[in-house]
Design an enzyme around this catalytic site. Sequence first.
Site, PDB file in Angstrom:
ATOM      1  N   TYR A  10       4.393  -9.455  15.620  1.00 40.23           N
ATOM      2  CA  TYR A  10       4.768  -8.377  14.552  1.00 40.23           C
ATOM      3  C   TYR A  10       5.138  -7.106  15.289  1.00 40.23           C
ATOM      4  O   TYR A  10       6.348  -6.480  14.829  1.00 40.23           O
ATOM      5  CB  TYR A  10       3.219  -8.052  14.065  1.00 40.23           C
ATOM      6  CG  TYR A  10       3.294  -6.642  13.176  1.00 40.23           C
ATOM      7  CD1 TYR A  10       3.769  -6.753  12.198  1.00 40.23           C
ATOM      8  CD2 TYR A  10       2.578  -5.769  13.877  1.00 40.23           C
ATOM      9  CE1 TYR A  10       3.835  -5.425  11.037  1.00 40.23           C
ATOM     10  CE2 TYR A  10       2.580  -4.422  13.035  1.00 40.23           C
ATOM     11  CZ  TYR A  10       3.067  -4.426  11.959  1.00 40.23           C
ATOM     12  OH  TYR A  10       3.214  -3.270  10.936  1.00 40.23           O
TER      13      TYR A  10
ATOM     14  N   GLN B  11       0.970  -1.276   0.065  1.00 34.85           N
ATOM     15  CA  GLN B  11      -0.112   0.008  -0.023  1.00 34.85           C
ATOM     16  C   GLN B  11       0.974   1.282   0.014  1.00 34.85           C
ATOM     17  O   GLN B  11       0.748   2.230  -0.622  1.00 34.85           O
ATOM     18  CB  GLN B  11      -1.002   0.142   1.242  1.00 34.85           C
ATOM     19  CG  GLN B  11      -1.873  -1.330   1.371  1.00 34.85           C
ATOM     20  CD  GLN B  11      -2.794  -1.034   2.415  1.00 34.85           C
ATOM     21  OE1 GLN B  11      -3.877  -0.517   2.437  1.00 34.85           O
ATOM     22  NE2 GLN B  11      -2.726  -1.217   3.851  1.00 34.85           N
TER      23      GLN B  11
ATOM     24  N   TRP C 221      -3.053   2.035  11.491  1.00 28.34           N
ATOM     25  CA  TRP C 221      -4.155   1.636  10.672  1.00 28.34           C
ATOM     26  C   TRP C 221      -4.119   2.063   9.013  1.00 28.34           C
ATOM     27  O   TRP C 221      -5.118   2.885   8.770  1.00 28.34           O
ATOM     28  CB  TRP C 221      -5.447   2.333  11.379  1.00 28.34           C
ATOM     29  CG  TRP C 221      -5.640   1.851  12.802  1.00 28.34           C
ATOM     30  CD1 TRP C 221      -4.969   1.393  13.678  1.00 28.34           C
ATOM     31  CD2 TRP C 221      -6.989   2.076  13.621  1.00 28.34           C
ATOM     32  NE1 TRP C 221      -5.474   0.838  14.789  1.00 28.34           N
ATOM     33  CE2 TRP C 221      -6.633   1.438  14.692  1.00 28.34           C
ATOM     34  CE3 TRP C 221      -8.100   2.751  13.332  1.00 28.34           C
ATOM     35  CZ2 TRP C 221      -7.751   1.431  15.762  1.00 28.34           C
ATOM     36  CZ3 TRP C 221      -9.121   2.654  14.381  1.00 28.34           C
ATOM     37  CH2 TRP C 221      -8.728   2.219  15.576  1.00 28.34           C
TER      38      TRP C 221
ATOM     39  N   ALA D 290       7.263  -4.399   4.521  1.00 29.65           N
ATOM     40  CA  ALA D 290       7.371  -4.818   5.877  1.00 29.65           C
ATOM     41  C   ALA D 290       6.487  -6.270   5.831  1.00 29.65           C
ATOM     42  O   ALA D 290       5.666  -6.604   4.723  1.00 29.65           O
ATOM     43  CB  ALA D 290       6.495  -3.949   6.805  1.00 29.65           C
TER      44      ALA D 290
ATOM     45  N   THR E 161       5.163   1.126  13.709  1.00 29.04           N
ATOM     46  CA  THR E 161       3.658   0.995  13.940  1.00 29.04           C
ATOM     47  C   THR E 161       3.355   1.255  15.423  1.00 29.04           C
ATOM     48  O   THR E 161       4.283   1.138  16.300  1.00 29.04           O
ATOM     49  CB  THR E 161       3.478  -0.450  13.730  1.00 29.04           C
ATOM     50  OG1 THR E 161       1.976  -0.833  14.205  1.00 29.04           O
ATOM     51  CG2 THR E 161       4.423  -1.300  14.329  1.00 29.04           C
TER      52      THR E 161
HETATM   53  N1  LIG Z   1      -1.018  -1.833   7.252  1.00 30.62           N
HETATM   54  C1  LIG Z   1      -1.155  -1.335   8.493  1.00 30.62           C
HETATM   55  O1  LIG Z   1      -2.253  -0.998   8.847  1.00 30.62           O
HETATM   56  C2  LIG Z   1      -0.088  -0.464   9.146  1.00 30.62           C
HETATM   57  C3  LIG Z   1      -0.272  -0.042  10.422  1.00 30.62           C
HETATM   58  C4  LIG Z   1       0.824   0.546  10.961  1.00 30.62           C
HETATM   59  C5  LIG Z   1       2.143   0.619  10.438  1.00 30.62           C
HETATM   60  N2  LIG Z   1       2.383   0.154   9.406  1.00 30.62           N
HETATM   61  C6  LIG Z   1       3.627   0.125   8.635  1.00 30.62           C
HETATM   62  O2  LIG Z   1       3.497   0.796   7.371  1.00 30.62           O
HETATM   63  C7  LIG Z   1       4.308   0.185   6.481  1.00 30.62           C
HETATM   64  C8  LIG Z   1       3.601   0.145   5.187  1.00 30.62           C
HETATM   65  O3  LIG Z   1       2.705  -0.893   5.432  1.00 30.62           O
HETATM   66  P1  LIG Z   1       1.640  -1.384   4.265  1.00 30.62           P
HETATM   67  O4  LIG Z   1       0.152  -1.328   4.718  1.00 30.62           O
HETATM   68  O5  LIG Z   1       2.020  -0.569   2.919  1.00 30.62           O
HETATM   69  O6  LIG Z   1       2.061  -2.860   4.138  1.00 30.62           O
HETATM   70  P2  LIG Z   1       1.685  -3.953   2.904  1.00 30.62           P
HETATM   71  O7  LIG Z   1       0.751  -3.581   1.927  1.00 30.62           O
HETATM   72  O8  LIG Z   1       1.575  -4.958   3.513  1.00 30.62           O
HETATM   73  O9  LIG Z   1       3.046  -4.063   1.895  1.00 30.62           O
HETATM   74  C9  LIG Z   1       4.306  -4.629   2.479  1.00 30.62           C
HETATM   75  C10 LIG Z   1       5.088  -4.795   1.354  1.00 30.62           C
HETATM   76  O10 LIG Z   1       6.038  -5.506   1.908  1.00 30.62           O
HETATM   77  C11 LIG Z   1       6.578  -6.575   0.772  1.00 30.62           C
HETATM   78  N3  LIG Z   1       7.239  -7.677   1.552  1.00 30.62           N
HETATM   79  C12 LIG Z   1       6.857  -8.539   2.631  1.00 30.62           C
HETATM   80  N4  LIG Z   1       7.737  -9.317   2.910  1.00 30.62           N
HETATM   81  C13 LIG Z   1       8.825  -9.221   1.829  1.00 30.62           C
HETATM   82  C14 LIG Z   1       9.738 -10.055   1.560  1.00 30.62           C
HETATM   83  N5  LIG Z   1      10.453 -11.068   2.050  1.00 30.62           N
HETATM   84  N6  LIG Z   1      10.604  -9.469   0.278  1.00 30.62           N
HETATM   85  C15 LIG Z   1      10.280  -8.544  -0.412  1.00 30.62           C
HETATM   86  N7  LIG Z   1       9.203  -8.118   0.031  1.00 30.62           N
HETATM   87  C16 LIG Z   1       8.345  -8.155   1.119  1.00 30.62           C
HETATM   88  C17 LIG Z   1       5.244  -7.171   0.465  1.00 30.62           C
HETATM   89  O11 LIG Z   1       5.344  -7.896  -0.834  1.00 30.62           O
HETATM   90  P3  LIG Z   1       4.400  -8.632  -1.449  1.00 30.62           P
HETATM   91  O12 LIG Z   1       3.315  -7.541  -2.235  1.00 30.62           O
HETATM   92  O13 LIG Z   1       5.033  -9.406  -2.849  1.00 30.62           O
HETATM   93  O14 LIG Z   1       3.607  -9.450  -0.272  1.00 30.62           O
HETATM   94  C18 LIG Z   1       4.237  -5.727   0.380  1.00 30.62           C
HETATM   95  O15 LIG Z   1       4.558  -5.414  -0.922  1.00 30.62           O
HETATM   96  C19 LIG Z   1       5.099  -0.995   7.314  1.00 30.62           C
HETATM   97  O16 LIG Z   1       6.416  -0.528   7.940  1.00 30.62           O
HETATM   98  C20 LIG Z   1       4.227  -1.272   8.403  1.00 30.62           C
HETATM   99  O17 LIG Z   1       4.776  -2.112   9.181  1.00 30.62           O
HETATM  100  C21 LIG Z   1       1.303  -0.467   8.625  1.00 30.62           C
END
Ligand SMILES: NC(=O)c1ccc[n+]([C@@H]2O[C@H](COP(=O)([O-])OP(=O)(O)OC[C@H]3O[C@@H](n4cnc5c(N)ncnc54)[C@H](OP(=O)(O)O)[C@@H]3O)[C@@H](O)[C@H]2O)c1
Length: 325
Positions: free
Chosen positions: A131, A11, A167, A66, A107
């Site tokens: 996590y 995302q 979120w 992540a 997070t």
């Molecule tokens: N989502 C939430 O609600 C939330 C809340 C608080 C903080 N955050 C933080 O915000 C940041 C962005 O989150 P997001 O929602 O954009 O996450 P996301 O949509 O889950 O995207 C994470 C990306 O990381 C990639 N990834 C995971 N494992 C991998 C690996 N082994 N090698 C290469 N790529 C890998 C995934 O690849 P694939 O597409 O191939 O799976 C995905 O494209 C992160 O640091 C997260 O911890 C998120």
Amino acid sequence: MKILVFGKDGQLGKAFHAALSDCNLGLAKQLNIQYLGRSQCDLTSEQAIANMLDQFGPELIINASAYTAVDKAETEADLAFAVNARAPELMARYAAQYGATFLHFSTDYVFDGEKYGFYLENDLRNPLGVYGKSKMAGEEAIAKAFSKVANQLPGVGSQYAILRTSWVYGDGGNFIRTILRLAKDREELKVIEDQYGVPASAQWLAQVSLNLVMYSHGALREFPSGIYHAVPAGETSWHGLASLAVQAALEAGAALKLTPKAIKPIPAIEYPLPASRPMNSRMSTDKLHQVFEGRGDMSKLRLLNKPWDEAVRVYVHNVVQDGLN
Ligand SMILES: NC(=O)c1ccc[n+]([C@@H]2O[C@H](COP(=O)([O-])OP(=O)(O)OC[C@H]3O[C@@H](n4cnc5c(N)ncnc54)[C@H](OP(=O)(O)O)[C@@H]3O)[C@@H](O)[C@H]2O)c1
């Protein structure tokens, strides 16, 4: 300037692609950007990460990747730690050593949610699940990597920002999309009402973080290295977010069986999940405000002060226009 973006298919990764392609950035053409997804660089491979960094030689590293499967992480700890702690550690070491800027994300789940009021950046971390523990380990490893190299090589212009957010929703799977999908067929839904936080749009987060580390013409700028809380203004519960999402979708013309009134608020204890979540995820953004205030940048402050519900309405409207699926 050379920018390396990890996590292009997530995302936030997609939001960075949009923000960095935005012609408002002025010199998008002068930015040499490489976007990496899992197929270009598997983050469980230390060699692959090292190769990418060495070959490209980035001046700005953006880690939008992540391991984000909060419940699955309870049984995949090694994988979560490899992606959320070891991989950013390697990126941070490179940035610290070669004078690059490192932009990373963390997070609200590093906190246990016991605090009354808004969390500050230096409040005690006490994650409830794997996590959160792996993200906390990432935060610690980054700070350590920078302090270590800074001690060895005083004067190197490396800097890092870890933006803690909560979120997140954008182009990908998230809570809002799940609720809207369920709302097409369900006439009733139960949603947790006693966990509080702030929904952050990936688009907003990409813009805010780029504003922190770059000038609008695209050159890197200085900022105090460290952790910053980055969430829009306001607060809500999961129940509040679900109700607004359904309301906004109906207003945008979506054919839903569910109405906001039919969403029943329940306590978290009635919806057990493998990983515990913090009851209070609210984080103060004063530190980020102070940086933007210090720069006298009113437009960036307005962006930071955007209310969460305005952004959710726009997002839901766009999701409905694109067709709910
Ligand atoms: N989502 C939430 O609600 C939330 C809340 C608080 C903080 N955050 C933080 O915000 C940041 C962005 O989150 P997001 O929602 O954009 O996450 P996301 O949509 O889950 O995207 C994470 C990306 O990381 C990639 N990834 C995971 N494992 C991998 C690996 N082994 N090698 C290469 N790529 C890998 C995934 O690849 P694939 O597409 O191939 O799976 C995905 O494209 C992160 O640091 C997260 O911890 C998120």
